[in-house]
Design a protein around this motif. Structure first.
Motif, mmCIF file in Angstrom:
data_model
loop_
_atom_site.group_PDB
_atom_site.id
_atom_site.type_symbol
_atom_site.label_atom_id
_atom_site.label_comp_id
_atom_site.label_asym_id
_atom_site.label_seq_id
_atom_site.Cartn_x
_atom_site.Cartn_y
_atom_site.Cartn_z
ATOM 1 N N ALA A 237 41.131 -31.686 63.102
ATOM 2 C CA ALA A 237 41.863 -30.560 62.660
ATOM 3 C C ALA A 237 42.661 -29.722 63.815
ATOM 4 N N GLN A 238 42.262 -30.022 65.030
ATOM 5 C CA GLN A 238 42.771 -29.464 66.144
ATOM 6 C C GLN A 238 44.129 -30.336 66.591
ATOM 7 N N ALA A 241 46.682 -29.305 64.056
ATOM 8 C CA ALA A 241 47.152 -27.988 64.501
ATOM 9 C C ALA A 241 48.269 -28.376 65.582
ATOM 10 N N ASN A 242 47.725 -28.629 66.712
ATOM 11 C CA ASN A 242 48.674 -29.216 67.790
ATOM 12 C C ASN A 242 50.180 -29.829 67.279
ATOM 13 N N THR A 246 49.207 -28.484 60.187
ATOM 14 C CA THR A 246 47.989 -27.803 59.523
ATOM 15 C C THR A 246 48.574 -27.494 57.766
ATOM 16 N N GLY A 268 41.639 -24.742 58.195
ATOM 17 C CA GLY A 268 41.858 -25.788 59.275
ATOM 18 C C GLY A 268 41.274 -26.910 58.805
#
Length: 337
Positions: A237-238, A241-242, A246, A268
């Motif tokens: 998820a990170q 998002a990066n 998302t 997320g």
């Protein structure tokens, strides 16, 4: 002389009765289980919750179980040493959650030779190895991991276009649990989605972040990820998002830990297939109680799983670490619960 012989006979009978009583006590205090548990590393919240379930059920039953854990998810030797040390002590029932299919078999063989009960939870012991050691567990309690993967796959189909590209991120290569989850996801999506890549991220969040980043670079049109546990799912998820994707690249993981449930609520993660280590630990303890009461244990008991999405995340969070729905627990009937 006859009176002396009669007295001697009476004394002998009393001595034999006392010895018999002492043997029963060692086996389980006249029906009260004396429980030791060896689980995976408490550096992971999943196994912290499992420990809580074991201890809470022990408190409810008036039993204080001895719970020991490996130093980490890869500490196979340390975990085996803990079980071997406990096997030499006065317990009537042993709950085992092995890191690998075989790393606890030697200790289990010692336990089985003592005629003590073995309850296998969460990660299954290799059946062939246990049988060869005459140490087949009395019961297994755990998630149907292939079914959990299938639930994730069925939900992914509702989130992405037909024939969309997806990827799978597993745990340690060759791990039975990870393999079953990925197999279930693959089974549910075959012919409906394109599974373009499957990788191992060793159950680690940072490694999953790296793998997710690499896969998105290789497949910029990727629509979703299935991730075999929540910690890796949060890493994925990170990475999404990066990349500013998302809500565009969908992620479904497995476990249902609190951080993942919160991530589902906040968007997320799209979903997690929540399994309940608390319930698994609790039922393992109930199995020991039932064995101490002389009950025959079912060979296999499926632990509850629930698909958590944004729609029911609040309900799941309010109930955690316990399931928010009802589930079958055959041990309750055996112990009169």
């Amino acid at each position: 002389m006859p009176r002396i012989a009669a007295a001697s006979t009476t004394a002998l009978l009393l001595l034999l009765a006392a010895c018999s009583s002492g043997s029963d006590s060692a086996a389980g205090d006249g029906g009260t289980a004396k429980v030791a548990a060896v689980i995976k590393g408490l550096d992971n919240p999943f196994f912290q919750s499992m420990e809580q379930g074991i201890k809470d059920q022990g408190t409810a039953a008036g039993i204080t179980p001895t719970v020991q854990a490996a130093n980490s998810i890869t500490d196979t030797t340390g975990q085996a040493d803990r079980l071997t040390a406990l096997a030499g002590q006065d317990f009537s029932c042993y709950i085992v959650n092995p890191i690998s299919g075989t790393n606890l078999v030697q200790g289990m063989a010692q336990i089985a030779a003592q005629k003590d009960t073995i309850v296998n939870i969460d990660s299954p012991v290799d059946a062939a190895a246990a049988k060869a050691a005459n140490a087949t567990p009395a019961t297994y309690v755990g998630t149907n991991n292939e079914s959990a993967g299938e639930k994730a796959g069925a939900h992914m189909i509702t989130l992405v276009p037909a024939n969309a590209k997806v990827a799978a991120i597993g745990g340690i290569a060759g791990d039975v649990t990870s393999g079953a989850r990925v197999d279930g996801f693959t089974k549910a999506t075959t012919g409906k989605l394109q599974l373009v890549q499957t990788v191992a991220a060793n159950w680690e969040r940072q490694e999953a972040l790296t793998q997710t980043t690499n896969i998105m670079q290789a497949h910029p049109d990727l629509a979703g990820f299935f991730v075999a546990n929540d910690d890796m799912g949060l890493g994925a998820a990170q990475a999404v998002a990066n990349a500013g994707k998302t809500g565009k690249v969908h992620i479904i993981s497995v476990d249902g830990n609190k951080d993942a449930l919160t991530a589902v609520k906040n968007g997320g993660l799209d979903a997690t297939v929540a399994q309940y280590p608390y319930a698994i630990g609790l039922m393992g303890m109930e199995a020991c109680q039932a064995a101490a009461a002389g009950k025959t244990l079912p060979a296999n008991v499926e632990a509850p799983v629930e698909l958590v999405t944004k729609e029911n995340a609040d309900k799941a969070l309010a109930s955690t670490p316990k399931p928010f729905g009802t589930y079958d627990d055959p041990f309750k009937a055996l112990i009169g619960g």
